[in-house]
Design a protein around this motif. Structure first.
Motif, PDB file in Angstrom:
ATOM      1  N   GLU A   1      -3.083   9.280   5.730  1.00 27.55           N
ATOM      2  CA  GLU A   1      -4.254   8.734   5.073  1.00 27.55           C
ATOM      3  C   GLU A   1      -3.866   7.712   4.022  1.00 27.55           C
ATOM      4  O   GLU A   1      -2.795   7.778   3.417  1.00 27.55           O
ATOM      5  N   PHE A   2      -4.755   6.807   3.808  1.00 25.92           N
ATOM      6  CA  PHE A   2      -4.586   5.755   2.810  1.00 25.92           C
ATOM      7  C   PHE A   2      -4.692   6.348   1.411  1.00 25.92           C
ATOM      8  O   PHE A   2      -5.525   7.227   1.157  1.00 25.92           O
ATOM      9  N   VAL A   3      -3.866   5.839   0.494  1.00 32.45           N
ATOM     10  CA  VAL A   3      -3.901   6.291  -0.895  1.00 32.45           C
ATOM     11  C   VAL A   3      -4.308   5.151  -1.829  1.00 32.45           C
ATOM     12  O   VAL A   3      -5.259   5.282  -2.599  1.00 32.45           O
ATOM     13  N   ALA A   4      -3.580   4.038  -1.768  1.00 33.50           N
ATOM     14  CA  ALA A   4      -3.851   2.940  -2.701  1.00 33.50           C
ATOM     15  C   ALA A   4      -3.234   1.658  -2.167  1.00 33.50           C
ATOM     16  O   ALA A   4      -2.289   1.690  -1.374  1.00 33.50           O
ATOM     17  N   ALA A   5      -3.765   0.524  -2.633  1.00 33.19           N
ATOM     18  CA  ALA A   5      -3.230  -0.777  -2.258  1.00 33.19           C
ATOM     19  C   ALA A   5      -3.385  -1.739  -3.420  1.00 33.19           C
ATOM     20  O   ALA A   5      -4.274  -1.577  -4.265  1.00 33.19           O
ATOM     21  N   ILE A   6      -2.506  -2.749  -3.442  1.00 34.40           N
ATOM     22  CA  ILE A   6      -2.569  -3.788  -4.455  1.00 34.40           C
ATOM     23  C   ILE A   6      -2.385  -5.124  -3.764  1.00 34.40           C
ATOM     24  O   ILE A   6      -1.507  -5.276  -2.920  1.00 34.40           O
ATOM     25  N   SER A   7      -3.219  -6.079  -4.114  1.00 32.75           N
ATOM     26  CA  SER A   7      -3.214  -7.360  -3.413  1.00 32.75           C
ATOM     27  C   SER A   7      -1.991  -8.183  -3.781  1.00 32.75           C
ATOM     28  O   SER A   7      -1.353  -7.969  -4.809  1.00 32.75           O
ATOM     29  N   TRP A   8      -1.699  -9.164  -2.907  1.00 36.53           N
ATOM     30  CA  TRP A   8      -0.519 -10.000  -3.113  1.00 36.53           C
ATOM     31  C   TRP A   8      -0.753 -11.027  -4.202  1.00 36.53           C
ATOM     32  O   TRP A   8       0.187 -11.544  -4.793  1.00 36.53           O
TER      33      TRP A   8
ATOM     34  N   ALA B   1     -10.866   7.606  -2.672  1.00 35.79           N
ATOM     35  CA  ALA B   1     -11.712   8.341  -3.618  1.00 35.79           C
ATOM     36  C   ALA B   1     -11.004   9.570  -4.179  1.00 35.79           C
ATOM     37  O   ALA B   1     -11.199   9.947  -5.334  1.00 35.79           O
ATOM     38  N   SER B   2     -10.152  10.165  -3.363  1.00 34.11           N
ATOM     39  CA  SER B   2      -9.496  11.411  -3.757  1.00 34.11           C
ATOM     40  C   SER B   2      -8.466  11.223  -4.871  1.00 34.11           C
ATOM     41  O   SER B   2      -8.079  12.208  -5.518  1.00 34.11           O
ATOM     42  N   VAL B   3      -8.019   9.991  -5.096  1.00 33.03           N
ATOM     43  CA  VAL B   3      -6.983   9.760  -6.106  1.00 33.03           C
ATOM     44  C   VAL B   3      -7.454   8.829  -7.221  1.00 33.03           C
ATOM     45  O   VAL B   3      -6.747   8.667  -8.224  1.00 33.03           O
ATOM     46  N   LYS B   4      -8.592   8.232  -7.066  1.00 30.34           N
ATOM     47  CA  LYS B   4      -9.077   7.281  -8.063  1.00 30.34           C
ATOM     48  C   LYS B   4      -9.209   7.952  -9.420  1.00 30.34           C
ATOM     49  O   LYS B   4      -9.743   9.060  -9.524  1.00 30.34           O
ATOM     50  N   GLY B   5      -8.679   7.276 -10.435  1.00 26.93           N
ATOM     51  CA  GLY B   5      -8.713   7.840 -11.778  1.00 26.93           C
ATOM     52  C   GLY B   5      -7.489   8.667 -12.121  1.00 26.93           C
ATOM     53  O   GLY B   5      -7.248   8.969 -13.294  1.00 26.93           O
ATOM     54  N   ARG B   6      -6.712   9.042 -11.109  1.00 27.71           N
ATOM     55  CA  ARG B   6      -5.494   9.825 -11.339  1.00 27.71           C
ATOM     56  C   ARG B   6      -4.233   9.046 -10.984  1.00 27.71           C
ATOM     57  O   ARG B   6      -3.192   9.227 -11.627  1.00 27.71           O
ATOM     58  N   PHE B   7      -4.319   8.214  -9.968  1.00 31.27           N
ATOM     59  CA  PHE B   7      -3.168   7.442  -9.511  1.00 31.27           C
ATOM     60  C   PHE B   7      -3.345   5.974  -9.896  1.00 31.27           C
ATOM     61  O   PHE B   7      -4.464   5.457  -9.917  1.00 31.27           O
ATOM     62  N   THR B   8      -2.223   5.310 -10.151  1.00 24.01           N
ATOM     63  CA  THR B   8      -2.237   3.884 -10.461  1.00 24.01           C
ATOM     64  C   THR B   8      -1.148   3.186  -9.671  1.00 24.01           C
ATOM     65  O   THR B   8       0.027   3.571  -9.755  1.00 24.01           O
ATOM     66  N   ILE B   9      -1.538   2.173  -8.912  1.00 23.41           N
ATOM     67  CA  ILE B   9      -0.576   1.360  -8.171  1.00 23.41           C
ATOM     68  C   ILE B   9      -0.291   0.099  -8.966  1.00 23.41           C
ATOM     69  O   ILE B   9      -1.200  -0.482  -9.583  1.00 23.41           O
ATOM     70  N   SER B  10       0.970  -0.314  -8.974  1.00 25.15           N
ATOM     71  CA  SER B  10       1.341  -1.544  -9.668  1.00 25.15           C
ATOM     72  C   SER B  10       2.499  -2.189  -8.919  1.00 25.15           C
ATOM     73  O   SER B  10       3.114  -1.560  -8.049  1.00 25.15           O
ATOM     74  N   ARG B  11       2.784  -3.427  -9.259  1.00 31.17           N
ATOM     75  CA  ARG B  11       3.862  -4.129  -8.585  1.00 31.17           C
ATOM     76  C   ARG B  11       4.613  -4.996  -9.579  1.00 31.17           C
ATOM     77  O   ARG B  11       4.030  -5.494 -10.545  1.00 31.17           O
ATOM     78  N   ASP B  12       5.889  -5.161  -9.321  1.00 31.02           N
ATOM     79  CA  ASP B  12       6.737  -6.058 -10.097  1.00 31.02           C
ATOM     80  C   ASP B  12       7.409  -6.965  -9.079  1.00 31.02           C
ATOM     81  O   ASP B  12       8.432  -6.605  -8.486  1.00 31.02           O
TER      82      ASP B  12
ATOM     83  N   GLY C   1       0.808  -1.210   0.000  1.00 27.48           N
ATOM     84  CA  GLY C   1       0.000   0.000   0.000  1.00 27.48           C
ATOM     85  C   GLY C   1       0.843   1.261   0.000  1.00 27.48           C
ATOM     86  O   GLY C   1       2.039   1.228   0.311  1.00 27.48           O
ATOM     87  N   TRP C   2       0.187   2.328  -0.380  1.00 29.40           N
ATOM     88  CA  TRP C   2       0.768   3.671  -0.278  1.00 29.40           C
ATOM     89  C   TRP C   2      -0.125   4.522   0.613  1.00 29.40           C
ATOM     90  O   TRP C   2      -1.365   4.461   0.513  1.00 29.40           O
ATOM     91  N   PHE C   3       0.513   5.313   1.443  1.00 31.28           N
ATOM     92  CA  PHE C   3      -0.172   6.249   2.322  1.00 31.28           C
ATOM     93  C   PHE C   3       0.504   7.610   2.163  1.00 31.28           C
ATOM     94  O   PHE C   3       1.606   7.707   1.611  1.00 31.28           O
TER      95      PHE C   3
ATOM     96  N   GLY D   1      -3.270 -11.863  -7.661  1.00 32.77           N
ATOM     97  CA  GLY D   1      -4.313 -11.420  -8.578  1.00 32.77           C
ATOM     98  C   GLY D   1      -4.194  -9.975  -8.994  1.00 32.77           C
ATOM     99  O   GLY D   1      -4.782  -9.564  -9.992  1.00 32.77           O
ATOM    100  N   GLY D   2      -3.471  -9.182  -8.236  1.00 33.86           N
ATOM    101  CA  GLY D   2      -3.262  -7.798  -8.622  1.00 33.86           C
ATOM    102  C   GLY D   2      -4.463  -6.896  -8.457  1.00 33.86           C
ATOM    103  O   GLY D   2      -4.542  -5.825  -9.070  1.00 33.86           O
ATOM    104  N   SER D   3      -5.413  -7.284  -7.620  1.00 33.25           N
ATOM    105  CA  SER D   3      -6.558  -6.402  -7.365  1.00 33.25           C
ATOM    106  C   SER D   3      -6.069  -5.125  -6.707  1.00 33.25           C
ATOM    107  O   SER D   3      -5.123  -5.131  -5.934  1.00 33.25           O
ATOM    108  N   THR D   4      -6.747  -4.024  -7.024  1.00 35.35           N
ATOM    109  CA  THR D   4      -6.346  -2.727  -6.488  1.00 35.35           C
ATOM    110  C   THR D   4      -7.497  -2.036  -5.774  1.00 35.35           C
ATOM    111  O   THR D   4      -8.674  -2.364  -5.994  1.00 35.35           O
ATOM    112  N   TYR D   5      -7.115  -1.074  -4.961  1.00 39.53           N
ATOM    113  CA  TYR D   5      -8.090  -0.337  -4.149  1.00 39.53           C
ATOM    114  C   TYR D   5      -7.527   1.067  -3.966  1.00 39.53           C
ATOM    115  O   TYR D   5      -6.353   1.211  -3.636  1.00 39.53           O
ATOM    116  N   TYR D   6      -8.368   2.091  -4.216  1.00 37.28           N
ATOM    117  CA  TYR D   6      -7.915   3.466  -4.167  1.00 37.28           C
ATOM    118  C   TYR D   6      -8.788   4.312  -3.259  1.00 37.28           C
ATOM    119  O   TYR D   6     -10.000   4.098  -3.155  1.00 37.28           O
TER     120      TYR D   6
END
Length: 120
Positions: free
Chosen positions: A45-52, A61-72, A34-36, A54-59
């Motif tokens: 405050e919470f910003v975004a998270a990505i699951s371990w 509301a204040s950043v949804k559509g503008r920020f993208t979380i990803s993992r390698d 996650g990012w805070f 399947g790569g599901s994400t959660y944002y």
């Protein structure tokens, strides 16, 4: 697991930045990441998270559509691509890891922050 965030800086409103969070000590493949952020005088405050898996994400509301979380997982790194930045996005950004599924709280490991400043 140790986490090291980087990529912060000064950008004009409407610009973009990409934050990176490099992990060491253990593979991040088993953690939800996650990012805070914390602005001066405000609570973290919470910003975004990505699951371990399947790569599901959660944002937030204040950043949804503008920020993208990803993992390698191969690089043991998590990213936060931030577009259309606004002055209210100014904060210290932290990456974190937790055992378990997507969530906006209860993280087990934290990195040091990286400053993001958005000028108007």
């Amino acid at each position: 697991v140790q986490l090291q965030a980087s990529g912060g800086g000064l950008v004009q409103a409407g610009g973009s930045l990409r934050l990176s969070c490099a992990a060491s000590g253990r593979s991040i493949s088993i953690y939800t990441m996650g990012w805070f952020r914390q602005a001066p005088g405000k609570e973290r405050e919470f910003v975004a998270a990505i699951s371990w898996i399947g790569g599901s994400t959660y944002y937030a509301a204040s950043v949804k559509g503008r920020f993208t979380i990803s993992r390698d997982n191969a690089k043991n790194t998590v990213y936060l691509q931030m577009n259309s930045l606004k002055p209210e996005d100014t904060a210290v950004y932290y990456c974190a890891a937790r055992r378990g599924g997507l969530a906006d709280e209860v993280y087990d490991y934290w990195g040091q922050g990286t400053q993001v400043t958005v000028s108007s």
